[in-house]
Design a protein around this motif. Structure first.
Motif, PDB file in Angstrom:
ATOM      1  N   ALA A 172      -2.586   4.309  10.172  1.00  0.00           N
ATOM      2  CA  ALA A 172      -2.915   3.240  11.132  1.00  0.00           C
ATOM      3  C   ALA A 172      -3.781   2.170  10.466  1.00  0.00           C
ATOM      4  O   ALA A 172      -3.544   0.968  10.651  1.00  0.00           O
ATOM      5  N   THR A 173      -4.751   2.581   9.685  1.00  0.00           N
ATOM      6  CA  THR A 173      -5.619   1.625   9.000  1.00  0.00           C
ATOM      7  C   THR A 173      -4.825   0.797   7.996  1.00  0.00           C
ATOM      8  O   THR A 173      -5.003  -0.419   7.902  1.00  0.00           O
ATOM      9  N   ALA A 174      -3.949   1.460   7.243  1.00  0.00           N
ATOM     10  CA  ALA A 174      -3.136   0.755   6.243  1.00  0.00           C
ATOM     11  C   ALA A 174      -2.209  -0.259   6.909  1.00  0.00           C
ATOM     12  O   ALA A 174      -2.049  -1.378   6.420  1.00  0.00           O
TER      13      ALA A 174
ATOM     14  N   VAL B 296       0.717   5.489   1.557  1.00  0.00           N
ATOM     15  CA  VAL B 296       0.002   6.518   2.314  1.00  0.00           C
ATOM     16  C   VAL B 296       0.682   7.844   2.016  1.00  0.00           C
ATOM     17  O   VAL B 296       1.909   7.942   2.095  1.00  0.00           O
TER      18      VAL B 296
ATOM     19  N   ASP C 189       0.858  -1.187   0.000  1.00  0.00           N
ATOM     20  CA  ASP C 189       0.000   0.000   0.000  1.00  0.00           C
ATOM     21  C   ASP C 189       0.892   1.235   0.000  1.00  0.00           C
ATOM     22  O   ASP C 189       2.112   1.122   0.105  1.00  0.00           O
TER      23      ASP C 189
ATOM     24  N   ARG D 196      -2.652  -1.739   9.931  1.00  0.00           N
ATOM     25  CA  ARG D 196      -3.460  -2.854  10.472  1.00  0.00           C
ATOM     26  C   ARG D 196      -3.870  -3.818   9.362  1.00  0.00           C
ATOM     27  O   ARG D 196      -3.784  -5.038   9.517  1.00  0.00           O
ATOM     28  N   ARG D 197      -4.323  -3.271   8.238  1.00  0.00           N
ATOM     29  CA  ARG D 197      -4.752  -4.122   7.125  1.00  0.00           C
ATOM     30  C   ARG D 197      -3.580  -4.923   6.569  1.00  0.00           C
ATOM     31  O   ARG D 197      -3.692  -6.125   6.319  1.00  0.00           O
TER      32      ARG D 197
ATOM     33  N   ARG E 263      -1.952  12.808   4.503  1.00  0.00           N
ATOM     34  CA  ARG E 263      -3.119  12.058   5.004  1.00  0.00           C
ATOM     35  C   ARG E 263      -2.675  11.034   6.051  1.00  0.00           C
ATOM     36  O   ARG E 263      -2.893   9.834   5.912  1.00  0.00           O
TER      37      ARG E 263
ATOM     38  N   GLN F 180      -3.771  10.207   8.875  1.00  0.00           N
ATOM     39  CA  GLN F 180      -4.829   9.455   9.557  1.00  0.00           C
ATOM     40  C   GLN F 180      -5.072   8.091   8.887  1.00  0.00           C
ATOM     41  O   GLN F 180      -5.596   7.180   9.513  1.00  0.00           O
ATOM     42  N   ARG F 181      -4.657   7.931   7.644  1.00  0.00           N
ATOM     43  CA  ARG F 181      -4.837   6.676   6.915  1.00  0.00           C
ATOM     44  C   ARG F 181      -3.759   5.636   7.261  1.00  0.00           C
ATOM     45  O   ARG F 181      -3.919   4.445   7.002  1.00  0.00           O
TER      46      ARG F 181
END
Length: 180
Positions: A77-79, A68, A66, A81-82, A72, A74-75
């Motif tokens: 942590a989600t990236a 980031v 991915d 974890r995924r 941005r 804030q994206r």
């Protein structure tokens, strides 16, 4: 810088790579290529302010997990974890596939050692498997009989066919647990 990155790749102490795309004296593409070569299962995320859409797509095609953009955050942590969840899923799937491969190998060795002929009828697909040993036990050549269940039934002695069909029907309708 490249030597230091390669040394890090050799260690097992981390689960993810976060890399800027523009690294002075060492570019992100080189880092990605080295990571894919040495640790292909390790998630690799670019965090960059300069990557651009074309480079991002190119990086994903080359194996980046991915990217980031720095504007941005804030994206991130989600990236992360995924990426970690997907890596864990791949690891579990690989372990399961390897265990299945070993189990199938042991079964094949046991079947060969028992010198038994085997057959298997996939009722969903309508495919029949007849082992080479099963065919040779009946005096048939490898190509002499195919995998069509109808062809198999055609080889049953006419006097045995009514009983066979009755037992098969009983099994397929759930009235008997086994078919022999």
């Amino acid at each position: 810088r490249e030597a230091g990155f390669e040394a890090c790749l050799a260690s097992e102490g981390f689960q993810l790579i976060l890399s800027d795309f523009s690294i002075p004296g060492f570019d992100g593409h080189t880092a990605l290529a080295l990571a894919r070569e040495r640790r292909p299962q390790l998630p690799f995320l670019f965090v960059s302010g300069t990557i651009g859409e074309d480079r991002a797509v190119e990086s994903l095609k080359e194996g980046a997990t991915d990217f980031v953009l720095k504007d941005r955050p804030q994206r991130l942590a989600t990236a992360v974890r995924r990426a970690l969840a997907e890596a864990e899923e791949r690891t579990l799937r690989h372990r399961a596939e390897e265990a299945l491969r070993r189990s199938e190998e042991r079964y094949a060795l046991a079947a060969r050692g028992a010198n038994d002929g085997l057959w298997d009828w996939d009722l969903v697909k309508g495919a029949l498997y007849l082992s080479p040993r099963w065919k040779s036990m009946l005096g048939l050549g490898e190509q002499e009989v195919g995998c069509d269940p109808g062809e198999w039934l055609d080889r049953v002695h006419p006097q045995d066919l009514p009983g066979l069909k009755a037992r098969l029907d009983s099994h397929l309708s759930g009235r008997s647990e086994f078919f022999e």
